[in-house]
Design a protein around this motif. Structure first.
Motif, mmCIF file in Angstrom:
data_model
loop_
_atom_site.group_PDB
_atom_site.id
_atom_site.type_symbol
_atom_site.label_atom_id
_atom_site.label_comp_id
_atom_site.label_asym_id
_atom_site.label_seq_id
_atom_site.Cartn_x
_atom_site.Cartn_y
_atom_site.Cartn_z
ATOM 1 N N UNK A 1 0.998 -1.129 -0.066
ATOM 2 C CA UNK A 1 -0.153 -0.033 -0.029
ATOM 3 C C UNK A 1 0.805 1.112 0.000
ATOM 4 N N UNK A 2 0.569 2.126 -0.829
ATOM 5 C CA UNK A 2 1.207 3.171 -0.995
ATOM 6 C C UNK A 2 0.671 4.501 -0.701
ATOM 7 N N UNK A 3 0.924 4.847 0.619
ATOM 8 C CA UNK A 3 0.073 6.029 1.207
ATOM 9 C C UNK A 3 0.586 7.603 1.004
ATOM 10 N N UNK A 4 1.862 7.581 0.502
ATOM 11 C CA UNK A 4 2.514 9.019 0.354
ATOM 12 C C UNK A 4 2.354 9.268 -1.098
ATOM 13 N N UNK A 5 2.421 10.598 -1.300
ATOM 14 C CA UNK A 5 2.112 11.070 -2.732
ATOM 15 C C UNK A 5 3.079 12.461 -3.083
ATOM 16 N N UNK A 6 3.482 12.739 -4.022
ATOM 17 C CA UNK A 6 4.106 13.927 -4.113
ATOM 18 C C UNK A 6 3.571 14.642 -5.632
ATOM 19 N N UNK A 7 3.686 16.021 -5.474
ATOM 20 C CA UNK A 7 3.409 16.845 -6.758
ATOM 21 C C UNK A 7 4.306 16.596 -7.655
ATOM 22 N N UNK A 8 3.940 16.607 -9.186
ATOM 23 C CA UNK A 8 4.593 16.540 -10.128
ATOM 24 C C UNK A 8 4.354 17.527 -11.288
ATOM 25 N N UNK A 9 5.174 17.950 -12.098
ATOM 26 C CA UNK A 9 4.990 19.222 -12.911
ATOM 27 C C UNK A 9 5.691 18.712 -14.426
ATOM 28 N N UNK A 10 4.890 19.145 -15.345
ATOM 29 C CA UNK A 10 5.606 18.920 -16.690
ATOM 30 C C UNK A 10 5.354 20.138 -17.526
ATOM 31 N N UNK A 11 6.658 20.458 -18.249
ATOM 32 C CA UNK A 11 6.727 21.688 -19.056
ATOM 33 C C UNK A 11 6.686 20.935 -20.392
ATOM 34 N N UNK A 12 5.359 21.156 -21.231
ATOM 35 C CA UNK A 12 5.211 20.666 -22.619
ATOM 36 C C UNK A 12 5.282 21.622 -23.408
ATOM 37 N N UNK A 13 5.359 21.329 -24.703
ATOM 38 C CA UNK A 13 5.778 22.521 -25.861
ATOM 39 C C UNK A 13 4.711 23.675 -25.506
ATOM 40 N N UNK A 14 3.251 23.341 -25.160
ATOM 41 C CA UNK A 14 2.576 24.629 -25.325
ATOM 42 C C UNK A 14 1.823 24.821 -24.090
ATOM 43 N N UNK A 15 2.028 23.955 -23.093
ATOM 44 C CA UNK A 15 1.352 24.061 -21.680
ATOM 45 C C UNK A 15 2.007 23.376 -20.469
ATOM 46 N N UNK A 16 1.907 24.041 -19.452
ATOM 47 C CA UNK A 16 2.347 23.343 -18.012
ATOM 48 C C UNK A 16 1.304 22.345 -17.715
ATOM 49 N N UNK A 17 1.545 21.169 -17.333
ATOM 50 C CA UNK A 17 0.791 20.154 -16.896
ATOM 51 C C UNK A 17 1.436 19.820 -15.328
ATOM 52 N N UNK A 18 0.256 19.812 -14.577
ATOM 53 C CA UNK A 18 0.534 19.455 -13.101
ATOM 54 C C UNK A 18 -0.113 18.106 -12.965
ATOM 55 N N UNK A 19 0.443 17.433 -11.616
ATOM 56 C CA UNK A 19 -0.236 16.247 -11.168
ATOM 57 C C UNK A 19 0.145 15.699 -9.739
ATOM 58 N N UNK A 20 -0.066 14.697 -9.426
ATOM 59 C CA UNK A 20 0.205 14.054 -8.513
ATOM 60 C C UNK A 20 0.446 12.391 -8.397
ATOM 61 N N UNK A 21 1.768 12.141 -7.794
ATOM 62 C CA UNK A 21 2.378 10.686 -8.180
ATOM 63 C C UNK A 21 2.283 9.888 -6.626
ATOM 64 N N UNK A 22 2.174 8.618 -6.868
ATOM 65 C CA UNK A 22 2.112 7.618 -5.872
ATOM 66 C C UNK A 22 3.044 6.573 -6.214
ATOM 67 N N UNK A 23 3.472 5.631 -5.284
ATOM 68 C CA UNK A 23 4.314 4.351 -5.593
ATOM 69 C C UNK A 23 5.685 4.446 -5.828
ATOM 70 N N UNK A 24 5.964 3.343 -6.161
ATOM 71 C CA UNK A 24 7.241 2.939 -6.621
ATOM 72 C C UNK A 24 7.569 3.391 -7.850
ATOM 73 N N UNK A 25 8.541 4.131 -8.206
ATOM 74 C CA UNK A 25 8.864 4.395 -9.710
ATOM 75 C C UNK A 25 9.442 3.051 -10.417
#
Length: 287
Positions: free
Chosen positions: A1-25
């Motif tokens: 069970x993966x209870x912790x998460x962290x914010x992620x962000x992606x700089x794409x050619x035309x937009x910034x996209x945010x998100x949340x990530x959980x689990x083992x890479x």
């Protein structure tokens, strides 16, 4: 069970996209896509319950903490293209998908369009988009033009407390949602404005669709899915308002189908553990 998460962000050619990530890479690469006017918080209840996955839940363009697109920029296929751009940024040539509602529709479009890249596709209370036939196109486009011209006259509401914004989400949504579930979405969906709070969501998302798939177009994407696929339907969900759609879904025999008690946001409400159990079993089977 993966209870912790962290914010992620992606700089794409035309937009910034945010998100949340959980689990083992090192876990199963999995991109999660929320529904219309929701955000990455849509997966806060089930993501921690999934084992052996690296889940990245996105704020799709115009939603949550992600950027907004220029006028006329939103469509199902544009959102799907953004998901593939994020996968490129992550270095994921092959990955699994999990979508709710609009996110489920986008999942089907991607899985049917580039099946060689998708290892599995799971969808929650969503599969086929609203469709119309070719003869309806001029009328649909006219509605879009009219609404676009009037959009500049509208102003976002401002709430003097977060609690009032939550109440507005509960009372004003297109589908019923519990207060607890609404709170998770509102937390990521607000920004300060004029001494109060207003929605981050791009108002353009409220415009009617200028162009829709025909029934044949929509079905073709689902029929083209080659990966394992799973659909979880809510017995009181949005799909049950359209019996003819349910009749069509039954014909897709290559998709595992499960029915659970609950409303459209069942993955954020009481049925969340049951939803997570089905998904966990589905993704584990890939190993």
């Amino acid at each position: 069970m993966q209870t912790s998460c962290h914010e992620v962000r992606f700089t794409l050619p035309s937009i910034e996209v945010a998100g949340k990530a959980w689990g083992d890479p090192q876990g199963l690469p999995l991109i999660a896509l929320h529904g219309w006017l929701d955000n990455a918080g849509s997966f806060d209840r089930i993501a921690p319950l999934l084992e052996n996955v690296h889940l990245v839940a996105l704020d799709l363009p115009g939603h949550g903490l992600s950027g907004h697109l220029p006028a006329g920029g939103y469509s199902l296929w544009q959102q799907a293209a953004t998901v593939l751009q994020v996968a490129e940024e992550l270095g994921w040539q092959r990955f699994a998908l999990l979508g709710h509602s609009m996110g489920a529709i986008i999942t089907g479009i991607i899985a049917g369009s580039v099946p060689e890249r998708i290892t599995a596709a799971a969808m929650i209370d969503g599969l086929l988009p609203f469709t119309s036939e070719a003869e309806d196109a001029p009328r649909n486009m006219a509605r879009f033009f009219e609404a676009s011209l009037a959009a500049g006259e509208k102003r976002k509401p401002v709430y003097d407390s977060v609690e009032k914004a939550v109440s507005a989400r509960v009372l004003g949504g297109t589908t019923p949602i519990s207060r607890d579930a609404a709170s998770l979405l509102v937390e990521r969906g607000l920004m300060p404005a004029h001494g109060g709070w207003t929605w981050r969501t791009d108002p353009q998302l409220m415009l009617p669709s200028p162009l829709r798939f025909t029934n044949s177009h929509a079905a073709a994407f689902i029929e083209a899915i080659r990966s394992p696929a799973c659909l979880i339907l809510a017995n009181q969900g949005v799909m049950h308002r359209h019996p003819h759609v349910l009749e069509q879904i039954v014909r897709f025999e290559h998709i595992q189908q499960h029915r659970l008690e609950g409303g459209h946001h069942l993955h954020l409400e009481q049925a969340a553990p049951e939803v997570a159990t089905i998904l966990d079993s589905f993704y584990r089977a890939l190993a």
